[in-house]
Design a protein around this motif. Structure first.
Motif, short mmCIF file in Angstrom:
data_model
loop_
_atom_site.label_atom_id
_atom_site.label_comp_id
_atom_site.label_asym_id
_atom_site.label_seq_id
_atom_site.Cartn_x
_atom_site.Cartn_y
_atom_site.Cartn_z
N ALA A 166 0.97 -1.03 0.04
CA ALA A 166 0.17 0.14 -0.04
C ALA A 166 1.04 0.96 -0.21
CB ALA A 166 -1.18 0.23 1.12
N MET A 167 2.07 0.99 0.65
CA MET A 167 3.03 2.51 0.66
C MET A 167 4.37 1.29 0.73
SD MET A 167 5.18 4.20 2.46
CE MET A 167 4.16 3.85 4.69
N MET A 168 5.82 2.59 0.05
CA MET A 168 7.02 2.12 0.90
C MET A 168 7.13 3.58 0.28
SD MET A 168 8.17 -0.93 -2.26
CE MET A 168 9.48 -1.00 -1.63
N LYS A 169 8.41 3.40 1.27
CA LYS A 169 8.78 4.95 1.10
C LYS A 169 10.67 5.22 1.98
CE LYS A 169 8.07 10.13 3.11
NZ LYS A 169 7.69 10.81 3.80
N GLN A 170 11.34 5.53 1.61
CA GLN A 170 13.18 5.81 2.17
C GLN A 170 12.51 7.07 2.96
OE1 GLN A 170 15.38 3.30 1.07
NE2 GLN A 170 16.17 4.16 3.25
N TRP A 171 12.92 6.64 4.45
CA TRP A 171 13.20 7.60 5.30
C TRP A 171 15.05 7.95 5.28
CZ3 TRP A 171 8.90 10.36 7.47
CH2 TRP A 171 8.32 10.24 7.13
N LEU A 172 15.49 8.58 4.57
CA LEU A 172 17.15 9.18 4.09
C LEU A 172 17.37 9.88 6.01
CD1 LEU A 172 17.83 9.98 0.83
CD2 LEU A 172 17.57 7.50 2.25
N ALA A 173 17.87 9.27 6.22
CA ALA A 173 19.18 10.37 7.67
C ALA A 173 19.20 11.34 7.33
CB ALA A 173 20.20 9.25 8.36
N LYS A 174 19.98 12.35 6.46
CA LYS A 174 20.49 13.41 6.21
C LYS A 174 19.16 14.56 5.87
CE LYS A 174 20.60 12.62 1.80
NZ LYS A 174 19.43 13.59 0.47
N ASP A 175 17.76 13.57 5.63
CA ASP A 175 16.77 14.73 5.85
C ASP A 175 15.87 14.54 6.91
OD1 ASP A 175 17.24 14.58 2.74
OD2 ASP A 175 15.97 12.93 2.43
N ALA A 176 16.07 13.91 8.50
CA ALA A 176 15.06 13.88 9.07
C ALA A 176 15.47 15.39 10.01
CB ALA A 176 16.24 12.45 10.25
#
Length: 176
Positions: A166-176
């Motif tokens: 239903a959903m896939m998302k990449q959470w990059l550490a540099k964007d946190a």
């Protein structure tokens, strides 16, 4: 019945300790030091999970063992399987807890993949051995049709794909 502990070899025990105690919050409570079958010796470190004295993840620091310079510590590399195939998953009880783990991993400079599998929601990162670690929240229930589908798949030799996530998302550490 559940498992008592999962035991893995460590490429760098100090990095493993920093990840599993400082980031994951598991407490190092015991070490067993002994000869290893086949030669050499090892330190077997046990990390208590969630304050439960019957649930552990454990790591071997191997010393003077035959072939130690050739070991592969990433389970998939060692098995020759695609990345992510062999991994370990820990349970969470709420979406809030899953979100907190994602934020904690990002704050520790770790990239996170989040997937809604339609029956569970997962986040993934890698430990210092390169192994994929998952936190998973079960969000659905299982029907007789689900079981029948799983039983039928035991004999299938062609792909009959499940519905896409239903959903896939990449959470990059540099964007946190």
């Amino acid at each position: 019945m559940s498992y008592h502990h999962l035991a893995l070899a460590a490429k760098d025990m100090k990095a493993i300790h920093a990840f599993y105690e400082d980031i994951m919050g598991f407490e190092l409570v015991k070490v067993e030091i002994a000869p290893v079958m086949g030669g050499g010796w090892g330190k077997h470190f046990f990390y208590r999970m969630n304050g439960d004295d019957s649930r552990f993840i454990a790591f071997w620091e191997l010393n003077d063992t035959p072939g130690e310079g050739t070991y592969a510590f990433d389970l998939n590399e060692a098995a020759g399987t695609p990345q992510g195939t062999n991994h370990y998953s820990f349970s969470v009880d709420s979406q809030q807890e899953l979100d907190e783990w994602r934020a904690k991993w990002n704050a520790a400079d770790l990239d996170v993949l989040e997937i809604d599998h339609n029956w569970c929601r997962s986040i993934y990162t890698r430990d210092p051995n390169g192994n994929m670690v998952e936190f998973c929240l079960t969000t659905g229930s299982f029907s007789d049709d689900d079981r029948a589908r799983a039983i039928a798949a035991l004999d299938e030799r062609e792909m009959h794909a499940s519905p896409p996530p239903a959903m896939m998302k990449q959470w990059l550490a540099k964007d946190a």
